[in-house]
Design a protein around this motif. Structure first.
Motif: not given
Length: 346
Positions: A290-292, A296-297, A304-306
């Motif tokens: 999701l983060a990637e 890109r978008r 992502v936070a700890e």
């Protein structure tokens, strides 16, 4: 004798409680099992969660929170009372509490949250927007004269906000989250394979092979369920690429929410966000890829936070330190989220 301060993340999928000086003291599914005839609580939290889809007619397993707000006040009150008593079992003085709510919450919904938390045993209650709480819990310096952006992707809502100088410069709350991914998987398996599965199974599929981006190995897993045509139990092999197709629509809504907030953000703050990136919090932020996908978008680095699932609860609890005087009910959220925050204490 000083009382305890509690930060309560009233999530659609999970209730998390942070206690001052002790950290996270409770993580439980926001599910309650009750007697269908009397309304008496039979089980709560993990025990009740295991009953979802498996109860006889005499027992009802209920999720009293929907899309980040209380949908069944009576059951929500019973559930919260049980959780708060577990945390404060040996405390003489009732705790002060801050509870998180989505930015889109209505005044009626605000009042329901405050009354439910007070009925559960808190002597003072204030509210804080989920995005502000998530930013504090993730360690962002919301008091600095520069922009910080957070996207809190929970079970029922996605709250996106840009913060600067103790306030919210731009924000948006959309009622789509991890639960919508589960429901999309249920619909997909039914429509494509006539394969009927429940919420618990769909969540397990999402966690094991769910991904926001294409994977080289394209893993698969057997999914147990019932054939909608024959009515008989069956097992269907499902691939990660199929789950990615299933959850595409709710993911697009999350991406759109982040893009809309960036479009409303003042140019100077946008420059700050390009440097600092976007922080993702919430349980659904842990979806593989999701983060990637968001990077890109949007063209902005997302991370992502700890301990992302705990950020809202931690931030809600820590924010209590910076409220000058607590009243018995603060319905105007802006009065709380713009209170003076000492960045050295966050």
């Amino acid at each position: 004798m000083p009382g305890m301060d509690l930060g309560i993340d009233l999530g659609t999928s999970r209730v998390t409680i942070y206690a001052s000086g002790r950290g996270i003291v409770l993580r439980e599914p926001s599910v309650i099992a009750v007697d269908s005839d009397t309304g008496r609580m039979i089980a709560c939290g993990r025990e009740a969660y295991a009953m979802l889809g498996r109860t006889p007619g005499s027992i009802e397993a209920v999720q009293p929170l929907h899309k980040g707000v209380i949908s069944d006040y009576e059951y929500a009150e019973q559930m919260l009372r049980h959780f708060v008593r577990r945390v404060c079992a040996y405390k003489i003085l009732k705790p002060r509490a801050a509870a998180s709510v989505p930015a889109s919450v209505t005044e009626v919904e605000q009042r329901s949250v405050i009354e439910a938390v007070r009925a559960a045993g808190a002597r003072r209650v204030v509210l804080i927007e989920e995005s502000m709480a998530a930013a504090i819990g993730a360690g962002l310096d919301v008091a600095a004269p520069r922009g910080s952006m957070v996207a809190d992707i929970g079970g029922g809502t996605t709250d996106v906000a840009v913060m600067s100088l103790k306030g919210v410069a731009a924000s948006l709350s959309v009622r789509v989250g991890g639960d919508d991914l589960d429901e999309a998987i249920i619909r997909y398996l039914h429509n494509k394979y006539n394969h009927v599965v429940g919420r618990l199974t769909a969540e397990q599929v999402k966690m094991r092979i769910g991904c926001a981006l294409e994977q080289e190995d394209d893993p698969s897993m057997p999914v147990k369920g019932r054939n909608a045509v024959t009515g008989l139990p069956c097992v269907q092999q499902v691939r990660s690429s199929e789950i990615r197709e299933a959850i595409r629509e709710p993911l697009e809504q999350m991406v759109a929410a982040i893009q809309q907030v960036m479009e409303k953000t003042p140019p100077e703050l946008t420059g700050d966000i390009l440097d600092s990136g976007i922080v993702l919090t919430g349980g659904a932020a842990q979806l593989n890829g999701l983060a990637e996908l968001l990077t890109r978008r949007t063209g902005v680095v997302c991370r992502v936070a700890e301990n992302p699932a705990d950020c809202v609860a931690v931030g809600t609890g820590k924010a209590l330190k910076y409220v000058g005087v607590l009243s018995s009910g603060v319905y105007d959220i802006s009065r709380f989220t713009t209170s003076a925050l000492d960045p050295t204490g966050i």
